[in-house]
Each structure stands twice: as structure tokens, then as C-alpha cells.
Design a protein around this motif. Sequence first.
Motif, PDB file in Angstrom:
ATOM      1  N   TYR A   1       0.768  -0.848   0.020  1.00  0.00           N
ATOM      2  CA  TYR A   1      -0.263  -0.188  -0.251  1.00  0.00           C
ATOM      3  C   TYR A   1       0.421   1.809  -0.173  1.00  0.00           C
ATOM      4  CZ  TYR A   1      -4.160  -2.547   0.704  1.00  0.00           C
ATOM      5  OH  TYR A   1      -5.334  -3.294   0.825  1.00  0.00           O
ATOM      6  N   PHE A   2       2.505   1.362   0.012  1.00  0.00           N
ATOM      7  CA  PHE A   2       3.267   2.453   0.403  1.00  0.00           C
ATOM      8  C   PHE A   2       4.299   2.114  -0.419  1.00  0.00           C
ATOM      9  CE2 PHE A   2       3.693  -0.129   4.306  1.00  0.00           C
ATOM     10  CZ  PHE A   2       5.155  -0.595   4.338  1.00  0.00           C
TER      11      PHE A   2
ATOM     12  N   GLU B   1       8.092   5.805   0.680  1.00  0.00           N
ATOM     13  CA  GLU B   1       7.090   7.222   1.524  1.00  0.00           C
ATOM     14  C   GLU B   1       7.143   6.893   3.475  1.00  0.00           C
ATOM     15  OE1 GLU B   1       2.678   7.753  -0.694  1.00  0.00           O
ATOM     16  OE2 GLU B   1       3.863   5.537  -0.764  1.00  0.00           O
ATOM     17  N   ALA B   2       7.821   5.688   3.361  1.00  0.00           N
ATOM     18  CA  ALA B   2       8.021   5.041   4.514  1.00  0.00           C
ATOM     19  C   ALA B   2       9.175   5.567   4.941  1.00  0.00           C
ATOM     20  CB  ALA B   2       7.833   3.332   4.677  1.00  0.00           C
TER      21      ALA B   2
ATOM     22  N   ALA C   1       9.566  -6.451   4.486  1.00  0.00           N
ATOM     23  CA  ALA C   1       8.077  -6.174   5.274  1.00  0.00           C
ATOM     24  C   ALA C   1       7.301  -5.026   4.547  1.00  0.00           C
ATOM     25  CB  ALA C   1       9.286  -5.253   6.419  1.00  0.00           C
ATOM     26  N   ALA C   2       7.292  -4.200   3.518  1.00  0.00           N
ATOM     27  CA  ALA C   2       6.289  -3.740   3.270  1.00  0.00           C
ATOM     28  C   ALA C   2       5.613  -4.992   2.547  1.00  0.00           C
ATOM     29  CB  ALA C   2       6.627  -3.454   1.648  1.00  0.00           C
ATOM     30  N   ARG C   3       5.748  -5.570   2.068  1.00  0.00           N
ATOM     31  CA  ARG C   3       5.109  -6.666   1.568  1.00  0.00           C
ATOM     32  C   ARG C   3       4.342  -7.692   3.179  1.00  0.00           C
ATOM     33  NH1 ARG C   3       9.743  -7.549  -1.797  1.00  0.00           N
ATOM     34  NH2 ARG C   3       9.580  -6.952  -3.808  1.00  0.00           N
TER      35      ARG C   3
ATOM     36  N   LEU D   1       7.021  -1.992  10.174  1.00  0.00           N
ATOM     37  CA  LEU D   1       7.626  -2.053  10.903  1.00  0.00           C
ATOM     38  C   LEU D   1       8.267  -3.345  12.260  1.00  0.00           C
ATOM     39  CD1 LEU D   1      10.071   0.039  12.250  1.00  0.00           C
ATOM     40  CD2 LEU D   1       8.131   0.633  13.345  1.00  0.00           C
ATOM     41  N   LEU D   2       6.587  -3.793  12.251  1.00  0.00           N
ATOM     42  CA  LEU D   2       6.315  -4.339  12.943  1.00  0.00           C
ATOM     43  C   LEU D   2       7.305  -5.932  12.629  1.00  0.00           C
ATOM     44  CD1 LEU D   2       3.169  -4.541  14.361  1.00  0.00           C
ATOM     45  CD2 LEU D   2       5.477  -4.081  15.729  1.00  0.00           C
ATOM     46  N   ALA D   3       7.185  -6.676  11.678  1.00  0.00           N
ATOM     47  CA  ALA D   3       7.365  -6.952  10.660  1.00  0.00           C
ATOM     48  C   ALA D   3       8.770  -6.931  10.629  1.00  0.00           C
ATOM     49  CB  ALA D   3       6.746  -7.310   9.590  1.00  0.00           C
TER      50      ALA D   3
END
Length: 187
Positions: free
Chosen positions: A15-16, A20-21, A44-46, A121-123
Amino acid sequence: MSLDSTPGGAAAESYFSIAEADTYFAARGNAAWAAATTTAKEQAARAGTQYLENTYRTRWVGLTAAQTQALAWPRVDGQRGGMGRSFGYGYTFPLYDINGWAIDSTTIPAQIKYAAMQAALLALGGVSLEPTLERGGQIHSISKGVGPLSKSIVYVDGAPARDTYTAIEGYLRGLVQSSGNVKLVRA
């Protein structure tokens, strides 16, 4: 493999974007995200986006904006049925946020992006967002023996099966349908 974050894209997997992150986490002083490699950030984004997809897909308000899009967002308030259905076409209207502003049907709302970033971030930190669950997970008591070795775990009845990530839930308030949340309606 490069991360695809195209809103409404048939091959979108996040989604980003990483840019952006990077901006989001830099503004919050998050050193862990800044220190990660691009590959780790993309993975991590995935994972963060997959978590949102698997957890909320059936609870999002509205309908997907296009049948071909890979992810659940962007969305529209699809009013299908009634007279429109009998003539073979449907009407679509924009969704509105909890403040009454229209959500663009070609973009992903900032709240969705931020929630996915928090999950990412958690991932990145090694949290298993979709773990294999045992019972309810909440332990009532543990008994251990010494003689002929034994161990007993008693779980709390009705214990939640997963951890709750309040930052993610907070961003998604008003965009998912469940008890306690306001359902978005056309103004």
C-alpha cells in the motif's frame, strides 16, 4: 525484485512505497527503519500489507474500485442493485471518511498506508504478524512437577487469539466494519 505499490495495480503488493515509509519513519525518529536495507524494507512492506489484507479484507467498507486490482484499496461506495441492476449497470459513489470528506477512488488513503507501515515495522522487527495460534493464547496458569516430570498449562476461556496492535487499529478506525466502529455512509 522491486516493490510494486501502484494504487489499484494488478500486480501491487504494498500500500506504500519505500520512499513514503522512509519519510514517515524519519519524521517519527525511527532508527530501526532507517538502518534497514532496501531489500529488508521491501520484504517488510509486503508482510505488512499482507497482514492488512488477510486481517481486514472482509471488513473494509465499500467495494474495490476495479475488479483487476490486486489489493483491497482503493475502494468506492458501490451502490449496486435496485434500478441500476435491472438495466445491467451499477452506480458507484465515493466513500467518505469519518469527517465527511470524500476518499478518492484512485488513491489509497493515508490511514491505510500508515497502518501498513506500522505493520511493516513490526515485521521488520521480527514480529510474526500471522503466527500459528494455540488455543486462545492467554495463559491462566502453569503447573510444573519435579517427580515424574510434568507440565500443565491452563488457558483462559475466551482469550483473544491474536495480539492487538493499537497503532494499526487506530489508523483503521472508520475504514473497517465491526462493532464499535462507525460505518461510512454517503453524505
